[in-house]
Design a protein around this motif. Structure first.
Motif, mmCIF file in Angstrom:
data_model
loop_
_atom_site.group_PDB
_atom_site.id
_atom_site.type_symbol
_atom_site.label_atom_id
_atom_site.label_comp_id
_atom_site.label_asym_id
_atom_site.label_seq_id
_atom_site.Cartn_x
_atom_site.Cartn_y
_atom_site.Cartn_z
ATOM 1 N N GLY A 161 0.801 -1.217 0.000
ATOM 2 C CA GLY A 161 0.000 0.000 0.000
ATOM 3 C C GLY A 161 0.830 1.261 0.000
ATOM 4 O O GLY A 161 0.310 2.347 0.287
ATOM 5 N N SER B 73 -3.612 6.791 -3.034
ATOM 6 C CA SER B 73 -4.898 6.128 -3.244
ATOM 7 C C SER B 73 -5.406 6.287 -4.670
ATOM 8 O O SER B 73 -6.150 5.440 -5.175
ATOM 9 N N SER C 131 -3.986 3.323 -6.711
ATOM 10 C CA SER C 131 -4.013 2.010 -6.081
ATOM 11 C C SER C 131 -4.850 1.032 -6.886
ATOM 12 O O SER C 131 -6.030 1.285 -7.167
ATOM 13 N N ALA D 80 -4.607 1.975 0.407
ATOM 14 C CA ALA D 80 -3.389 2.765 0.230
ATOM 15 C C ALA D 80 -2.931 3.417 1.529
ATOM 16 O O ALA D 80 -3.734 3.778 2.396
ATOM 17 N N TRP E 151 2.184 -7.150 -8.266
ATOM 18 C CA TRP E 151 0.875 -7.331 -7.673
ATOM 19 C C TRP E 151 0.089 -8.410 -8.385
ATOM 20 O O TRP E 151 0.102 -8.514 -9.594
#
Length: 296
Positions: A231, A235, A238, A245, A283
């Motif tokens: 994170g 944001s 994200s 985040a 990710w």
């Protein structure tokens, strides 16, 4: 509106950084190396340290062999790590393949037999220099267990592994169950790192509650020696949802971000950018329920 979960500020030497550099906001890097930051180590999905973080010498770098080279006899990773050690760098751990069972969103998509060959040439020799070696980091689904078993079979006892990294993007109960299943499957490898985790695409209340539960859990368990929350970005970019985040869209620490660095609640609410999708280099969005195996 319901009150957000509260957590008493805590510190932990186990906490590290999954470093996701921002070309748009490079000044955000100073947050992670500030004098008030609780972080002690970081990785960046590569074998090379990030200059933005290494300048302060605050965080210990952990190199990663992200994927397999086209030639299985290639030992570039080994040479790079040895060069850093020879130059005085404090390299005591390395991480293996990033989600080799995954083909997209950061997965390195490496066949298990290829991985075993590359491992023996690039990772095993580091053991002789006292470096502890992390197993390939799998996705949190059934394919991860299948791939890891195929990897160990291909290794035929010839691949050095000192700890198992775990990735998880579901709820806390699933996370605890997954850790229990990993340890039940590989009882001879007792040490666990959680190198990517978050509750993806959840409400702010749910996200903070997940952070509180998981941090307390990791800090309580002796066999979990390192963890790194996914994170460390704004944001607005994200891809696990804005509420996961650690920074708002303006680069201010959210409650989760401040808690993770050892601070108190900030009250800064993260906001996303509608319609924007960002894919970060390590990710993998894994939500899905694993059958509850055991709570440690």
């Amino acid at each position: 509106m319901a009150a957000l979960p509260f957590v008493t500020p805590s510190t932990s030497s186990k906490r590290g950084l999954v470093y996701v550099p921002s070309t748009e906001n490079p000044t955000d890097d100073s947050i992670w190396t500030s004098s008030t930051s609780d972080l002690t180590w970081y990785y960046n999905y590569t074998p090379d340290p990030s200059s933005a973080l290494n300048a302060t010498k605050k965080l210990q770098f952990v190199p990663m062999l992200w994927g397999a080279p086209s030639d299985t006899s290639d030992t570039t990773f080994l040479k790079k790590v040895r060069s850093q050690i020879g130059g005085g760098a404090n390299i005591t751990y390395v991480l293996g393949f990033n989600e080799p069972d995954g083909q997209g969103n950061g997965g390195s998509n490496v066949p298990a037999d290829t991985a075993a060959q590359v491992w023996q040439r690039n990772m095993n020799p580091l053991k002789e220099q006292g470096v502890k070696i992390g197993a390939p980091a799998m996705t949190g689904g059934p394919s991860g267990f299948a791939w890891l078993q195929a990897f160990f079979t291909a290794c035929a006892g010839n691949c050095t592994v000192d700890f198992i990294p775990i990735h998880w993007y579901g709820n806390f109960e699933g996370l605890a169950s997954h850790i229990g299943q990993v340890q039940g499957t590989y009882p001879n490898i007792s040490t666990v790192w959680v190198t990517e985790y978050a509750l993806a695409r959840a409400s702010l209340t749910e996200s903070i509650s997940f952070y509180n539960s998981s941090a307390e859990y990791f800090d309580r368990l002796v066999n979990i020696t390192h963890y790194s929350y996914f994170g460390a970005f704004r944001s607005s970019v994200s891809n696990v949802g804005p509420n996961a985040a650690m920074l708002t869209e303006k680069g201010k620490l959210t409650d989760i971000g401040s808690f993770y660095l050892g601070g108190s609640a900030t009250g800064n609410k993260p906001k996303g950018v509608a319609g924007r999708l960002s894919i970060f280099a390590g990710w993998s969005f894994v939500i899905g329920a694993a059958a509850i195996f055991a709570f440690l």
